[in-house]
Design a protein around this motif. Sequence first.
Motif, PDB file in Angstrom:
ATOM      1  N   HIS A 231      -2.164  -3.727  -4.502  1.00 29.01           N
ATOM      2  CA  HIS A 231      -2.770  -2.417  -4.252  1.00 29.01           C
ATOM      3  C   HIS A 231      -2.923  -1.614  -5.537  1.00 29.01           C
ATOM      4  O   HIS A 231      -3.875  -0.826  -5.662  1.00 29.01           O
ATOM      5  CB  HIS A 231      -1.929  -1.640  -3.239  1.00 29.01           C
ATOM      6  CG  HIS A 231      -2.676  -0.495  -2.616  1.00 29.01           C
ATOM      7  ND1 HIS A 231      -3.802  -0.665  -1.847  1.00 29.01           N
ATOM      8  CD2 HIS A 231      -2.471   0.855  -2.683  1.00 29.01           C
ATOM      9  CE1 HIS A 231      -4.252   0.500  -1.435  1.00 29.01           C
ATOM     10  NE2 HIS A 231      -3.464   1.445  -1.942  1.00 29.01           N
TER      11      HIS A 231
ATOM     12  N   THR B  91     -10.824   1.101  -8.085  1.00 28.36           N
ATOM     13  CA  THR B  91     -11.454   2.249  -7.426  1.00 28.36           C
ATOM     14  C   THR B  91     -11.577   3.421  -8.378  1.00 28.36           C
ATOM     15  O   THR B  91     -12.622   4.092  -8.431  1.00 28.36           O
ATOM     16  CB  THR B  91     -10.642   2.656  -6.186  1.00 28.36           C
ATOM     17  OG1 THR B  91     -10.586   1.554  -5.275  1.00 28.36           O
ATOM     18  CG2 THR B  91     -11.274   3.843  -5.494  1.00 28.36           C
TER      19      THR B  91
ATOM     20  N   GLU C 200       0.824  -1.203   0.000  1.00 35.85           N
ATOM     21  CA  GLU C 200       0.000   0.000   0.000  1.00 35.85           C
ATOM     22  C   GLU C 200       0.861   1.257   0.000  1.00 35.85           C
ATOM     23  O   GLU C 200       0.601   2.206  -0.750  1.00 35.85           O
ATOM     24  CB  GLU C 200      -0.937  -0.006   1.213  1.00 35.85           C
ATOM     25  CG  GLU C 200      -2.081  -0.997   1.106  1.00 35.85           C
ATOM     26  CD  GLU C 200      -3.107  -0.814   2.209  1.00 35.85           C
ATOM     27  OE1 GLU C 200      -2.971   0.143   3.006  1.00 35.85           O
ATOM     28  OE2 GLU C 200      -4.056  -1.618   2.277  1.00 35.85           O
TER      29      GLU C 200
ATOM     30  N   HIS D 226      -9.503   9.566  -4.846  1.00 34.83           N
ATOM     31  CA  HIS D 226     -10.210   8.283  -4.783  1.00 34.83           C
ATOM     32  C   HIS D 226      -9.197   7.183  -4.470  1.00 34.83           C
ATOM     33  O   HIS D 226      -8.368   6.831  -5.309  1.00 34.83           O
ATOM     34  CB  HIS D 226     -10.913   7.980  -6.109  1.00 34.83           C
ATOM     35  CG  HIS D 226     -11.915   9.003  -6.521  1.00 34.83           C
ATOM     36  ND1 HIS D 226     -13.064   9.249  -5.798  1.00 34.83           N
ATOM     37  CD2 HIS D 226     -11.928   9.870  -7.571  1.00 34.83           C
ATOM     38  CE1 HIS D 226     -13.760  10.213  -6.395  1.00 34.83           C
ATOM     39  NE2 HIS D 226     -13.083  10.603  -7.466  1.00 34.83           N
TER      40      HIS D 226
ATOM     41  N   ARG E 139      -6.116  -2.727  -6.964  1.00 30.46           N
ATOM     42  CA  ARG E 139      -7.231  -2.187  -6.182  1.00 30.46           C
ATOM     43  C   ARG E 139      -7.454  -0.710  -6.506  1.00 30.46           C
ATOM     44  O   ARG E 139      -8.605  -0.251  -6.585  1.00 30.46           O
ATOM     45  CB  ARG E 139      -6.955  -2.357  -4.683  1.00 30.46           C
ATOM     46  CG  ARG E 139      -6.945  -3.803  -4.196  1.00 30.46           C
ATOM     47  CD  ARG E 139      -6.806  -3.845  -2.678  1.00 30.46           C
ATOM     48  NE  ARG E 139      -7.970  -3.258  -2.049  1.00 30.46           N
ATOM     49  CZ  ARG E 139      -7.940  -2.512  -0.941  1.00 30.46           C
ATOM     50  NH1 ARG E 139      -6.781  -2.247  -0.360  1.00 30.46           N
ATOM     51  NH2 ARG E 139      -9.042  -2.025  -0.427  1.00 30.46           N
TER      52      ARG E 139
ATOM     53  N   PRO F 136      -8.689   3.230  -2.451  1.00 28.72           N
ATOM     54  CA  PRO F 136      -9.387   2.092  -1.831  1.00 28.72           C
ATOM     55  C   PRO F 136      -9.188   2.080  -0.316  1.00 28.72           C
ATOM     56  O   PRO F 136      -8.232   2.656   0.198  1.00 28.72           O
ATOM     57  CB  PRO F 136      -8.729   0.878  -2.492  1.00 28.72           C
ATOM     58  CG  PRO F 136      -7.380   1.357  -2.928  1.00 28.72           C
ATOM     59  CD  PRO F 136      -7.541   2.805  -3.275  1.00 28.72           C
ATOM     60  N   ARG F 137     -10.103   1.429   0.367  1.00 30.76           N
ATOM     61  CA  ARG F 137      -9.995   1.337   1.819  1.00 30.76           C
ATOM     62  C   ARG F 137      -8.741   0.566   2.196  1.00 30.76           C
ATOM     63  O   ARG F 137      -8.435  -0.476   1.621  1.00 30.76           O
ATOM     64  CB  ARG F 137     -11.230   0.621   2.383  1.00 30.76           C
ATOM     65  CG  ARG F 137     -11.259   0.523   3.903  1.00 30.76           C
ATOM     66  CD  ARG F 137     -12.537  -0.166   4.367  1.00 30.76           C
ATOM     67  NE  ARG F 137     -12.606  -1.539   3.883  1.00 30.76           N
ATOM     68  CZ  ARG F 137     -12.054  -2.568   4.495  1.00 30.76           C
ATOM     69  NH1 ARG F 137     -11.372  -2.382   5.628  1.00 30.76           N
ATOM     70  NH2 ARG F 137     -12.182  -3.787   4.006  1.00 30.76           N
ATOM     71  N   SER F 138      -8.022   1.086   3.155  1.00 29.72           N
ATOM     72  CA  SER F 138      -6.759   0.471   3.551  1.00 29.72           C
ATOM     73  C   SER F 138      -6.995  -0.872   4.233  1.00 29.72           C
ATOM     74  O   SER F 138      -7.860  -1.003   5.100  1.00 29.72           O
ATOM     75  CB  SER F 138      -5.983   1.408   4.484  1.00 29.72           C
ATOM     76  OG  SER F 138      -4.813   0.773   4.951  1.00 29.72           O
ATOM     77  N   TRP F 139      -6.193  -1.852   3.839  1.00 29.93           N
ATOM     78  CA  TRP F 139      -6.209  -3.159   4.492  1.00 29.93           C
ATOM     79  C   TRP F 139      -5.098  -3.270   5.534  1.00 29.93           C
ATOM     80  O   TRP F 139      -4.929  -4.323   6.154  1.00 29.93           O
ATOM     81  CB  TRP F 139      -6.033  -4.264   3.455  1.00 29.93           C
ATOM     82  CG  TRP F 139      -7.233  -4.470   2.582  1.00 29.93           C
ATOM     83  CD1 TRP F 139      -8.464  -3.903   2.722  1.00 29.93           C
ATOM     84  CD2 TRP F 139      -7.330  -5.330   1.433  1.00 29.93           C
ATOM     85  NE1 TRP F 139      -9.319  -4.330   1.735  1.00 29.93           N
ATOM     86  CE2 TRP F 139      -8.650  -5.215   0.932  1.00 29.93           C
ATOM     87  CE3 TRP F 139      -6.426  -6.162   0.774  1.00 29.93           C
ATOM     88  CZ2 TRP F 139      -9.080  -5.913  -0.198  1.00 29.93           C
ATOM     89  CZ3 TRP F 139      -6.852  -6.866  -0.356  1.00 29.93           C
ATOM     90  CH2 TRP F 139      -8.169  -6.743  -0.833  1.00 29.93           C
TER      91      TRP F 139
END
Length: 356
Positions: free
Chosen positions: A214, A221, A78, A95, A217, A97-100
Amino acid sequence: MTLIRPTAETAGASGPVRRPAAGRAVALLVLVAVAALIPLLGPRPALDGTGEAAAPGVGGIALLRAALFAALCVPVGELFAARLARRVPGAPLEHVPRSWAPSAAAVGFLAALGLASVVATGNLLPHHLSDMDVGGLYQSRDGKLALLEVNAFLAAGLCALSRRPAAQVWPLAAVALAEALRAHPAPEHGPLVGSGLTLVHVTCAALWTGGLLHVLRMLRTWRTASEAEAAEPTGTAETAVSAGAAGAALLSLYARVAAVLFAALTATGVWSALRRMPPGTVLDQLTATSYGRTLLAKLVLVAAVAVLALLARLRLRRAADRLSACVPARAEVVALGLVVAVSGLLTALPLPIRWS
């Protein structure tokens, strides 16, 4: 016009219609999975017929080690992908993506805690709390490294939840360093050289695997955001086109860096293997030892990853729709996940015999 990729590509006004050859990537993954089947089933098939004996609980240890490696790859990727995205002109950085990373830190913390409990029990799986000598962890090198990994993942999780998630790079670096030191104890010949090779190998693997995950991802997004904006009454086709161009540019930038990472991975991996298996014994040990068999399966997987990466790179250069490179890139992520699983097993198996 949206960022949705076409399902067919027309060669000419009267020419035939060509469809993306996703089946080739799937077929390649199936073959690779078959090649890696023995070690992925666990240590018992890998040990069969070698005359070697695995330590008790080696299957559980391999699973914990694979979970730890995966938990390291996600946040590192990430941070790496976000840094690459900032170098892409016109990238829709608003924009994301939600962090993992917080979830990955939790998984890494639990895996490191499980491995620490194994060290506290004398490298055996504990059955009761009384089996563990927690205080003894501070008395041994392996125990201190295990505690370092537990604390590092805890710190990484707190950093991921803070206002400055980039600060988690330091505890994540501590995890990579601890793994490098753990893999090469002091009695080993040239432990500092081995630790250095492992540190570079683990770092490059985390950047490659987590970074590609990432990046894909982020592309998804951006595509979703551009489709939503284009559907609005005030939306324009230029929004989707610019988002698609930024996505292709990000994937191209990652591909260039990944080529360097692959070269470093190959060099450090070969060097490390030759340090544990002298050149004159490599061919025998690749089939006669559990470590060699698992290493051979890992090599097959890495070769497949390289083929998929090359296919994605060719699509980025030659395909009319550059984002069609995402198809082999997704298959590459799956193959890299298998590499992580095999790597976890590799660290739990007996080291090869140094034949003279």
